[in-house]
Design a protein around this motif. Structure first.
Motif, PDB file in Angstrom:
ATOM      1  N   GLY A 258       4.177   9.822 -32.249  1.00 50.98           N
ATOM      2  CA  GLY A 258       4.934   8.591 -32.446  1.00 50.98           C
ATOM      3  C   GLY A 258       5.747   8.238 -31.213  1.00 50.98           C
ATOM      4  O   GLY A 258       5.820   7.075 -30.800  1.00 50.98           O
ATOM      5  N   GLU A 259       6.330   9.239 -30.590  1.00 54.83           N
ATOM      6  CA  GLU A 259       7.127   9.001 -29.384  1.00 54.83           C
ATOM      7  C   GLU A 259       6.224   8.576 -28.225  1.00 54.83           C
ATOM      8  O   GLU A 259       6.611   7.757 -27.395  1.00 54.83           O
ATOM      9  CB  GLU A 259       7.927  10.252 -29.037  1.00 54.83           C
ATOM     10  CG  GLU A 259       9.160   9.978 -28.255  1.00 54.83           C
ATOM     11  CD  GLU A 259      10.206   9.137 -28.986  1.00 54.83           C
ATOM     12  OE1 GLU A 259      11.217   8.831 -28.347  1.00 54.83           O
ATOM     13  OE2 GLU A 259      10.039   8.777 -30.163  1.00 54.83           O
TER      14      GLU A 259
ATOM     15  N   GLY B 166       8.208  -2.760 -31.665  1.00 53.22           N
ATOM     16  CA  GLY B 166       8.270  -2.661 -33.125  1.00 53.22           C
ATOM     17  C   GLY B 166       6.984  -2.111 -33.715  1.00 53.22           C
ATOM     18  O   GLY B 166       7.001  -1.288 -34.629  1.00 53.22           O
ATOM     19  N   GLY B 167       5.853  -2.541 -33.172  1.00 51.37           N
ATOM     20  CA  GLY B 167       4.560  -2.042 -33.638  1.00 51.37           C
ATOM     21  C   GLY B 167       4.389  -0.561 -33.353  1.00 51.37           C
ATOM     22  O   GLY B 167       3.863   0.188 -34.169  1.00 51.37           O
TER      23      GLY B 167
ATOM     24  N   ILE C  75       4.451   4.256 -24.547  1.00 51.06           N
ATOM     25  CA  ILE C  75       3.435   3.314 -24.084  1.00 51.06           C
ATOM     26  C   ILE C  75       3.913   1.874 -24.276  1.00 51.06           C
ATOM     27  O   ILE C  75       3.725   1.016 -23.404  1.00 51.06           O
ATOM     28  CB  ILE C  75       2.091   3.573 -24.798  1.00 51.06           C
ATOM     29  CG1 ILE C  75       1.499   4.895 -24.312  1.00 51.06           C
ATOM     30  CG2 ILE C  75       1.111   2.420 -24.573  1.00 51.06           C
ATOM     31  CD1 ILE C  75       0.336   5.404 -25.151  1.00 51.06           C
ATOM     32  N   ALA C  76       4.548   1.601 -25.406  1.00 53.26           N
ATOM     33  CA  ALA C  76       5.053   0.247 -25.670  1.00 53.26           C
ATOM     34  C   ALA C  76       6.093  -0.154 -24.636  1.00 53.26           C
ATOM     35  O   ALA C  76       6.096  -1.283 -24.134  1.00 53.26           O
ATOM     36  CB  ALA C  76       5.631   0.160 -27.076  1.00 53.26           C
ATOM     37  N   TYR C  77       6.988   0.767 -24.308  1.00 52.82           N
ATOM     38  CA  TYR C  77       8.000   0.469 -23.289  1.00 52.82           C
ATOM     39  C   TYR C  77       7.343   0.251 -21.921  1.00 52.82           C
ATOM     40  O   TYR C  77       7.776  -0.598 -21.148  1.00 52.82           O
ATOM     41  CB  TYR C  77       9.048   1.580 -23.210  1.00 52.82           C
ATOM     42  CG  TYR C  77      10.247   1.328 -24.093  1.00 52.82           C
ATOM     43  CD1 TYR C  77      11.375   0.694 -23.588  1.00 52.82           C
ATOM     44  CD2 TYR C  77      10.261   1.727 -25.419  1.00 52.82           C
ATOM     45  CE1 TYR C  77      12.487   0.466 -24.389  1.00 52.82           C
ATOM     46  CE2 TYR C  77      11.365   1.508 -26.231  1.00 52.82           C
ATOM     47  CZ  TYR C  77      12.474   0.878 -25.707  1.00 52.82           C
ATOM     48  OH  TYR C  77      13.572   0.643 -26.504  1.00 52.82           O
TER      49      TYR C  77
ATOM     50  N   HIS D  38      16.082   3.199 -21.429  1.00 55.67           N
ATOM     51  CA  HIS D  38      15.427   3.649 -22.661  1.00 55.67           C
ATOM     52  C   HIS D  38      14.190   4.485 -22.329  1.00 55.67           C
ATOM     53  O   HIS D  38      13.958   5.530 -22.953  1.00 55.67           O
ATOM     54  CB  HIS D  38      15.031   2.456 -23.524  1.00 55.67           C
ATOM     55  CG  HIS D  38      16.183   1.786 -24.184  1.00 55.67           C
ATOM     56  ND1 HIS D  38      16.003   0.782 -25.104  1.00 55.67           N
ATOM     57  CD2 HIS D  38      17.524   1.923 -24.069  1.00 55.67           C
ATOM     58  CE1 HIS D  38      17.178   0.352 -25.533  1.00 55.67           C
ATOM     59  NE2 HIS D  38      18.112   1.036 -24.907  1.00 55.67           N
ATOM     60  N   ARG D  39      13.379   4.009 -21.383  1.00 60.17           N
ATOM     61  CA  ARG D  39      12.150   4.736 -21.010  1.00 60.17           C
ATOM     62  C   ARG D  39      12.483   6.164 -20.576  1.00 60.17           C
ATOM     63  O   ARG D  39      11.780   7.108 -20.937  1.00 60.17           O
ATOM     64  CB  ARG D  39      11.409   4.016 -19.892  1.00 60.17           C
ATOM     65  CG  ARG D  39      10.631   2.818 -20.364  1.00 60.17           C
ATOM     66  CD  ARG D  39       9.890   2.167 -19.229  1.00 60.17           C
ATOM     67  NE  ARG D  39       8.746   2.991 -18.848  1.00 60.17           N
ATOM     68  CZ  ARG D  39       7.959   2.719 -17.822  1.00 60.17           C
ATOM     69  NH1 ARG D  39       8.191   1.665 -17.056  1.00 60.17           N
ATOM     70  NH2 ARG D  39       6.931   3.484 -17.543  1.00 60.17           N
TER      71      ARG D  39
END
Length: 135
Positions: free
Chosen positions: A80-81, A51-52, A86-88, A107-108
């Motif tokens: 942004g992507e 989410g962040g 990185i979050a994933y 998703h990754r």
């Protein structure tokens, strides 16, 4: 919201279609993650790592919207992507198992495909390719 806003701001029908397709994918990712959280007896949230990252990406896109440039918009979408990618990776590093692992990895893979396409488009613009504006 980021890709949808980019689609509304871009003045090129090919890029608009591409951004709308990516917005739909991200909506599906969000829905699937919320369903997985519910399945695991968790409470879906817009906060946390993914989410962040999405919020960070959206902030960059909002800035680029004011630039009125396809190059700036593409670069901010790519950045942004990258944050989402990185979050994933961070979530994957927490060693999810079973169905959760399968979902995260699916998703990754799609996020990597999106980012690869965006990087290619950014590089094309650097090389002088100009996207025709809609009349």
């Amino acid at each position: 919201a980021g890709f949808r806003a980019a689609a509304e701001a871009i003045k090129n029908s090919e890029l608009e279609t591409l951004f709308l397709r990516y917005a739909e994918r991200h909506l599906r990712f969000r829905t699937e993650l919320q369903e997985e959280m519910t399945r695991l007896d968790g409470k879906p949230s817009d906060s946390g790592t993914v989410g962040g990252a999405v919020r960070k990406g959206w902030q960059e896109i909002k800035t680029a919207l004011g630039a009125d440039s396809a190059a700036a918009l593409l670069k901010s979408c790519e950045s942004g992507e990258e944050a989402v990618e990185i979050a994933y990776a961070d979530v994957s590093d927490q060693n999810p198992t079973g169905q959760t692992y399968t979902l995260i990895e699916k998703h990754r893979k799609e996020i990597l495909e999106i980012r690869t396409r965006l990087v290619r488009l950014v590089n094309e613009m650097k090389d002088g390719v100009d996207f025709q504006k809609n009349e």
